[in-house]
Design a protein around this motif. Sequence first.
Motif, PDB file in Angstrom:
ATOM      1  N   ALA A 107      54.518  86.414  29.156  1.00  0.00           N
ATOM      2  CA  ALA A 107      54.276  87.887  29.335  1.00  0.00           C
ATOM      3  C   ALA A 107      53.782  88.533  30.443  1.00  0.00           C
ATOM      4  O   ALA A 107      54.354  89.562  30.964  1.00  0.00           O
ATOM      5  CB  ALA A 107      53.199  88.217  28.082  1.00  0.00           C
ATOM      6  N   ASN A 108      53.062  87.633  31.288  1.00  0.00           N
ATOM      7  CA  ASN A 108      52.280  88.334  32.422  1.00  0.00           C
ATOM      8  C   ASN A 108      53.506  88.240  33.403  1.00  0.00           C
ATOM      9  O   ASN A 108      53.682  89.032  34.382  1.00  0.00           O
ATOM     10  CB  ASN A 108      51.296  87.424  32.976  1.00  0.00           C
ATOM     11  N   ASN A 109      54.668  87.251  33.575  1.00  0.00           N
ATOM     12  CA  ASN A 109      55.642  87.249  34.448  1.00  0.00           C
ATOM     13  C   ASN A 109      56.535  88.501  34.080  1.00  0.00           C
ATOM     14  O   ASN A 109      57.085  89.327  35.186  1.00  0.00           O
ATOM     15  CB  ASN A 109      56.646  85.886  34.240  1.00  0.00           C
ATOM     16  N   LEU A 110      56.697  88.866  32.860  1.00  0.00           N
ATOM     17  CA  LEU A 110      57.365  90.133  32.634  1.00  0.00           C
ATOM     18  C   LEU A 110      56.793  91.304  33.255  1.00  0.00           C
ATOM     19  O   LEU A 110      57.373  92.074  33.942  1.00  0.00           O
ATOM     20  CB  LEU A 110      57.594  90.070  31.039  1.00  0.00           C
ATOM     21  N   ILE A 111      55.443  91.435  33.135  1.00  0.00           N
ATOM     22  CA  ILE A 111      54.470  92.659  33.620  1.00  0.00           C
ATOM     23  C   ILE A 111      54.940  92.529  35.155  1.00  0.00           C
ATOM     24  O   ILE A 111      54.979  93.630  35.929  1.00  0.00           O
ATOM     25  CB  ILE A 111      53.335  92.573  33.243  1.00  0.00           C
ATOM     26  N   GLN A 112      54.710  91.517  35.914  1.00  0.00           N
ATOM     27  CA  GLN A 112      54.783  91.517  37.343  1.00  0.00           C
ATOM     28  C   GLN A 112      56.153  91.657  37.829  1.00  0.00           C
ATOM     29  O   GLN A 112      56.123  92.159  39.011  1.00  0.00           O
ATOM     30  CB  GLN A 112      54.348  90.133  37.745  1.00  0.00           C
ATOM     31  N   SER A 113      57.211  91.711  37.089  1.00  0.00           N
ATOM     32  CA  SER A 113      58.283  92.036  37.523  1.00  0.00           C
ATOM     33  C   SER A 113      58.792  93.530  37.491  1.00  0.00           C
ATOM     34  O   SER A 113      59.820  93.868  37.548  1.00  0.00           O
ATOM     35  CB  SER A 113      59.612  91.424  36.678  1.00  0.00           C
ATOM     36  N   VAL A 114      57.746  94.429  37.075  1.00  0.00           N
ATOM     37  CA  VAL A 114      57.906  95.827  36.912  1.00  0.00           C
ATOM     38  C   VAL A 114      58.533  96.295  38.293  1.00  0.00           C
ATOM     39  O   VAL A 114      59.383  97.376  37.949  1.00  0.00           O
ATOM     40  CB  VAL A 114      56.568  96.577  36.583  1.00  0.00           C
TER      41      VAL A 114
ATOM     42  N   PRO B 120      65.744 102.095  31.767  1.00  0.00           N
ATOM     43  CA  PRO B 120      64.516 102.992  31.139  1.00  0.00           C
ATOM     44  C   PRO B 120      63.672 101.900  30.177  1.00  0.00           C
ATOM     45  O   PRO B 120      62.692 101.881  30.386  1.00  0.00           O
ATOM     46  CB  PRO B 120      64.934 104.026  30.789  1.00  0.00           C
ATOM     47  N   PHE B 121      64.405 101.416  29.221  1.00  0.00           N
ATOM     48  CA  PHE B 121      63.767 100.694  28.533  1.00  0.00           C
ATOM     49  C   PHE B 121      63.137  99.405  28.931  1.00  0.00           C
ATOM     50  O   PHE B 121      62.159  98.571  28.180  1.00  0.00           O
ATOM     51  CB  PHE B 121      64.652 100.320  27.117  1.00  0.00           C
ATOM     52  N   HIS B 122      63.568  98.837  30.058  1.00  0.00           N
ATOM     53  CA  HIS B 122      63.016  97.602  30.567  1.00  0.00           C
ATOM     54  C   HIS B 122      61.478  97.927  30.994  1.00  0.00           C
ATOM     55  O   HIS B 122      60.688  97.512  30.990  1.00  0.00           O
ATOM     56  CB  HIS B 122      63.783  97.277  31.967  1.00  0.00           C
ATOM     57  N   LEU B 123      61.451  99.359  31.822  1.00  0.00           N
ATOM     58  CA  LEU B 123      60.177  99.836  31.907  1.00  0.00           C
ATOM     59  C   LEU B 123      59.185 100.083  30.913  1.00  0.00           C
ATOM     60  O   LEU B 123      58.012  99.687  30.981  1.00  0.00           O
ATOM     61  CB  LEU B 123      60.413 101.165  32.983  1.00  0.00           C
ATOM     62  N   ILE B 124      59.844 100.747  29.967  1.00  0.00           N
ATOM     63  CA  ILE B 124      58.961 101.240  28.869  1.00  0.00           C
ATOM     64  C   ILE B 124      58.522  99.968  28.194  1.00  0.00           C
ATOM     65  O   ILE B 124      57.219  99.937  27.739  1.00  0.00           O
ATOM     66  CB  ILE B 124      60.088 101.989  27.668  1.00  0.00           C
ATOM     67  N   LEU B 125      59.287  98.664  27.922  1.00  0.00           N
ATOM     68  CA  LEU B 125      58.729  97.544  27.299  1.00  0.00           C
ATOM     69  C   LEU B 125      57.439  96.901  28.026  1.00  0.00           C
ATOM     70  O   LEU B 125      56.456  96.592  27.491  1.00  0.00           O
ATOM     71  CB  LEU B 125      59.933  96.601  27.228  1.00  0.00           C
TER      72      LEU B 125
ATOM     73  N   SER C 275      59.875 110.903  37.726  1.00  0.00           N
ATOM     74  CA  SER C 275      61.176 110.890  37.247  1.00  0.00           C
ATOM     75  C   SER C 275      61.230 112.154  36.152  1.00  0.00           C
ATOM     76  O   SER C 275      60.466 112.871  35.796  1.00  0.00           O
ATOM     77  CB  SER C 275      61.630 109.487  36.587  1.00  0.00           C
ATOM     78  N   ASP C 276      62.371 112.180  35.647  1.00  0.00           N
ATOM     79  CA  ASP C 276      62.674 113.076  34.430  1.00  0.00           C
ATOM     80  C   ASP C 276      62.891 112.655  33.224  1.00  0.00           C
ATOM     81  O   ASP C 276      63.507 113.114  32.091  1.00  0.00           O
ATOM     82  CB  ASP C 276      63.858 114.345  34.834  1.00  0.00           C
ATOM     83  N   ASP C 277      62.444 111.104  33.102  1.00  0.00           N
ATOM     84  CA  ASP C 277      62.416 110.512  31.875  1.00  0.00           C
ATOM     85  C   ASP C 277      61.377 110.652  31.040  1.00  0.00           C
ATOM     86  O   ASP C 277      60.446 109.915  31.261  1.00  0.00           O
ATOM     87  CB  ASP C 277      63.112 109.075  32.147  1.00  0.00           C
ATOM     88  N   TYR C 278      61.356 111.398  30.000  1.00  0.00           N
ATOM     89  CA  TYR C 278      60.261 111.679  29.102  1.00  0.00           C
ATOM     90  C   TYR C 278      59.812 110.439  28.365  1.00  0.00           C
ATOM     91  O   TYR C 278      58.458 110.031  28.108  1.00  0.00           O
ATOM     92  CB  TYR C 278      60.459 112.713  28.093  1.00  0.00           C
ATOM     93  N   LYS C 279      60.757 109.616  27.938  1.00  0.00           N
ATOM     94  CA  LYS C 279      60.248 108.574  27.109  1.00  0.00           C
ATOM     95  C   LYS C 279      59.607 107.601  28.232  1.00  0.00           C
ATOM     96  O   LYS C 279      58.651 106.743  27.866  1.00  0.00           O
ATOM     97  CB  LYS C 279      61.416 107.840  26.438  1.00  0.00           C
ATOM     98  N   VAL C 280      60.060 107.242  29.509  1.00  0.00           N
ATOM     99  CA  VAL C 280      59.404 106.380  30.366  1.00  0.00           C
ATOM    100  C   VAL C 280      58.135 106.818  30.796  1.00  0.00           C
ATOM    101  O   VAL C 280      57.072 106.349  30.556  1.00  0.00           O
ATOM    102  CB  VAL C 280      60.210 106.188  31.628  1.00  0.00           C
ATOM    103  N   ALA C 281      58.154 108.254  30.890  1.00  0.00           N
ATOM    104  CA  ALA C 281      56.738 108.763  31.226  1.00  0.00           C
ATOM    105  C   ALA C 281      55.644 108.890  30.171  1.00  0.00           C
ATOM    106  O   ALA C 281      54.446 108.467  30.476  1.00  0.00           O
ATOM    107  CB  ALA C 281      56.883 110.332  31.569  1.00  0.00           C
ATOM    108  N   THR C 282      55.915 108.908  28.953  1.00  0.00           N
ATOM    109  CA  THR C 282      55.227 108.770  27.650  1.00  0.00           C
ATOM    110  C   THR C 282      54.568 107.478  27.700  1.00  0.00           C
ATOM    111  O   THR C 282      53.484 106.938  27.366  1.00  0.00           O
ATOM    112  CB  THR C 282      55.978 108.864  26.384  1.00  0.00           C
ATOM    113  N   SER C 283      55.502 106.359  28.005  1.00  0.00           N
ATOM    114  CA  SER C 283      54.967 104.844  28.042  1.00  0.00           C
ATOM    115  C   SER C 283      53.920 104.586  29.001  1.00  0.00           C
ATOM    116  O   SER C 283      52.789 104.233  29.132  1.00  0.00           O
ATOM    117  CB  SER C 283      55.891 104.057  27.947  1.00  0.00           C
TER     118      SER C 283
END
Length: 225
Positions: A122-129, A135-140, A172-180
């Motif tokens: 899980a930490n590897n996933l976070i560090q790949s940010v 968008p959903f990669h960032l959201i997750l 950015s103008d992506d509301y879903k990403v900004a919300t997360s």
Amino acid sequence: MNNNQFFLYDEKVETNLKKAKHLLMLSMNGVVSENMSSLDYRLNYGVSLPRIIELSKRFPKDSLVANCFWNTNCRELKILATLLYPEDKFTEDLFFQWLPSCSTMELAEQLSRNLLIKLPWANNLIQSVSVAKEPFHLILIFLLATRQIQLALFDFQNCNCLLEVAAQCLCSDDYKVATSVIRFLKLLSRTHSNEVLAFLELMKDRDAHYYQIAHEEVLTEINFY
């Protein structure tokens, strides 16, 4: 089923798929299903999350079954997949195979809560940010980090890389990403309020679409938590 996925016939998988569809049909809420018709699913039974969790206990933790469920275009089966995939068998390659089919905030929340939070990498996933583009990669990633904070599992050494990308997301103008991102900042402010406020102060003069919302929600979190 996703047309890009092909599976050899497996009697166990087919039996569990038929069983799941039958139980979901019995649990169907037509009114809720109709209200959720705008979501990008071919099938949506309108079954509540608590009921889906209850139904998941009637199925084995099995990678083949879970992968089959995920690759249907059915809301409830995809959520069941996040509950049934054995976390010790869920690989990074499989994450990227599943990613294109994660297309709603609800599904991202359930994937991060039910499966990603339990992964040994899980930490590897976070560090790949910093290399996440979709968008959903960032959201997750931000939902996972938020969940880690809630469970006292978060490695605060990951803050810098997350905040660097958070700044880009708020511009950015992506509301879903900004919300997360805003959810992450609010939870982070409970333990690192000075750092989050300093981050937002740096954002003040940038052309950030969601700066004001982030600033107000973080201040509310700090003042009332």
